[in-house]
Design an enzyme around this catalytic site. Structure first.
Site, PDB file in Angstrom:
ATOM      1  N   TYR A  61       0.843  -1.196   0.000  1.00 18.51           N
ATOM      2  CA  TYR A  61       0.000   0.000   0.000  1.00 18.51           C
ATOM      3  C   TYR A  61       0.880   1.249   0.000  1.00 18.51           C
ATOM      4  O   TYR A  61       1.587   1.531   0.976  1.00 18.51           O
ATOM      5  CB  TYR A  61      -0.928   0.033   1.211  1.00 18.51           C
ATOM      6  CG  TYR A  61      -1.931  -1.091   1.295  1.00 18.51           C
ATOM      7  CD1 TYR A  61      -2.277  -1.856   0.181  1.00 18.51           C
ATOM      8  CD2 TYR A  61      -2.555  -1.388   2.504  1.00 18.51           C
ATOM      9  CE1 TYR A  61      -3.200  -2.886   0.272  1.00 18.51           C
ATOM     10  CE2 TYR A  61      -3.485  -2.408   2.598  1.00 18.51           C
ATOM     11  CZ  TYR A  61      -3.801  -3.155   1.502  1.00 18.51           C
ATOM     12  OH  TYR A  61      -4.715  -4.175   1.596  1.00 18.51           O
ATOM     13  N   GLY A 210     -18.613  -2.411  -0.680  1.00 19.45           N
ATOM     14  CA  GLY A 210     -18.592  -2.459  -2.140  1.00 19.45           C
ATOM     15  C   GLY A 210     -17.721  -1.369  -2.733  1.00 19.45           C
ATOM     16  O   GLY A 210     -18.111  -0.715  -3.702  1.00 19.45           O
TER      17      GLY A 210
END
Length: 335
Positions: A61, A210
């Site tokens: 990341y 989502g």
């Protein structure tokens, strides 16, 4: 002392106690627009105040930036945190993602993560993606040695197949499987959830909102900045986007009836899937963090769960790669 008692849940056969909700830190360094370090540090501090002490990062990341950021955030509060990070993914010179599960890479990656995080021990160390060229027994053997050396407390896998979970658990107890699971990504239920539960492995859903879509805040592809990776995701493009908006409308309708936000309802659904489930919604803003924390108080009836289960499946694949599947590794050869 936590400001609110969000409670705890237990992951895996060795009983790792974590907060009921975790905090995914990836977006503080990549993928979701520009970084804001001051707000990110404040968000982690606020998470601890709220009783969210399960923090999730990875070496890839921001190419190490995120681990360094998390390390600064917890520098004086290490004992208050359950810290999870991951290895195996990196970017090559062209920016393409590559996977490495070789034993020597496992150990070097762990040492580098410990340095960036500024800690002596990682509480939960995941293989970020299964290396399809290295037998998982070899990777897990090296990970188990990290536990024996005191560098890691618990082991996990991310996006692994049922077969990989079986083979990994035969080498060392697996505390958690981190995979995408939400109202609009339910293929984990087809096979993998059952295997994880049979093996006593906790489930840590990433992107339980989502990728932000289920919050209802995204109404147009124009909402994404130029460096937002969702622009390239099939679910956020063209006709798929329009079809998926209708799915979110139904979530919003039920949320209005419940007196909560669409995001809180979506998180509450994930939490309702079992006490062995600990979602890690990602955010880099205190306001969204506080909204997410409110999901723990949302109670869903059997009728609510039935209606949510019937909203349908989204149009488009999870990733731009159409052939993306849960990770399997090659069989170990003898001789």
């Amino acid at each position: 002392m936590a400001e609110h008692d969000l409670g705890t849940r237990t992951l895996g056969p060795e009983g790792l106690r974590v907060s009921t909700l975790g905090l995914g830190c990836m977006g503080m360094s990549q993928s979701y627009g520009t970084a804001d370090e001051a707000e990110s540090l404040a968000t982690i501090a606020r998470a601890l105040e709220l009783g969210i002490f399960f923090l999730d990062t990875a070496d890839v990341y921001g190419d190490g930036h995120n681990e360094e950021l998390v390390g600064r955030a917890i520098k004086s509060r290490r004992d208050e945190v359950v810290l999870a990070t991951k290895f195996s993914l990196s970017r090559d010179a062209s920016g393409a993602m590559q996977t490495n599960g070789r034993p020597e890479y496992v150990k070097a990656s762990c040492d580098a993560s410990l340095r960036r995080l500024g800690v002596e021990t990682i509480d939960l160390y995941y293989q970020h993606r299964v290396d399809r060229t290295v037998p998982i027994e070899d990777t897990l053997g090296a990970m188990a040695e990290l536990v024996q050396a005191g560098k890691v407390r618990h082991l996990g896998l991310s996006e692994a197949s049922s077969a990989s979970l079986e083979r990994a658990a035969a080498v060392h107890p697996i505390t958690a499987l981190q995979s995408e699971w939400s109202l609009w990504t339910r293929d984990l239920e087809d096979d993998v959830v059952g295997t994880a539960r049979r093996l006593g492995i906790g489930i840590v859903p990433f992107s339980p909102l989502g990728r932000g879509f289920l919050t209802g805040a995204i109404t147009s592809p124009d909402d994404f900045g130029p460096d937002d990776f969702r622009k390239n995701n099939p679910r956020f493009q063209g006709e798929n986007f329009d079809r998926n908006l209708r799915l979110v409308d139904e979530v919003r309708r039920i949320a209005d009836e419940k007196g909560c936000t669409a995001g809180q309802l979506a998180l509450a659904w994930v939490l309702a899937q079992g006490d062995d489930v600990v979602p890690i919604p990602g955010t880099k803003r205190r306001s969204y963090l506080e909204e997410n924390a409110g999901a723990v108080a949302v109670e869903l009836s059997e009728d609510d769960l039935r209606r949510l289960g019937e909203i349908g499946t989204p149009a488009g694949g999870r990733y731009p790669q159409a052939d993306y599947t849960y990770g399997d590794s090659p069989e170990r050869t003898t001789g």
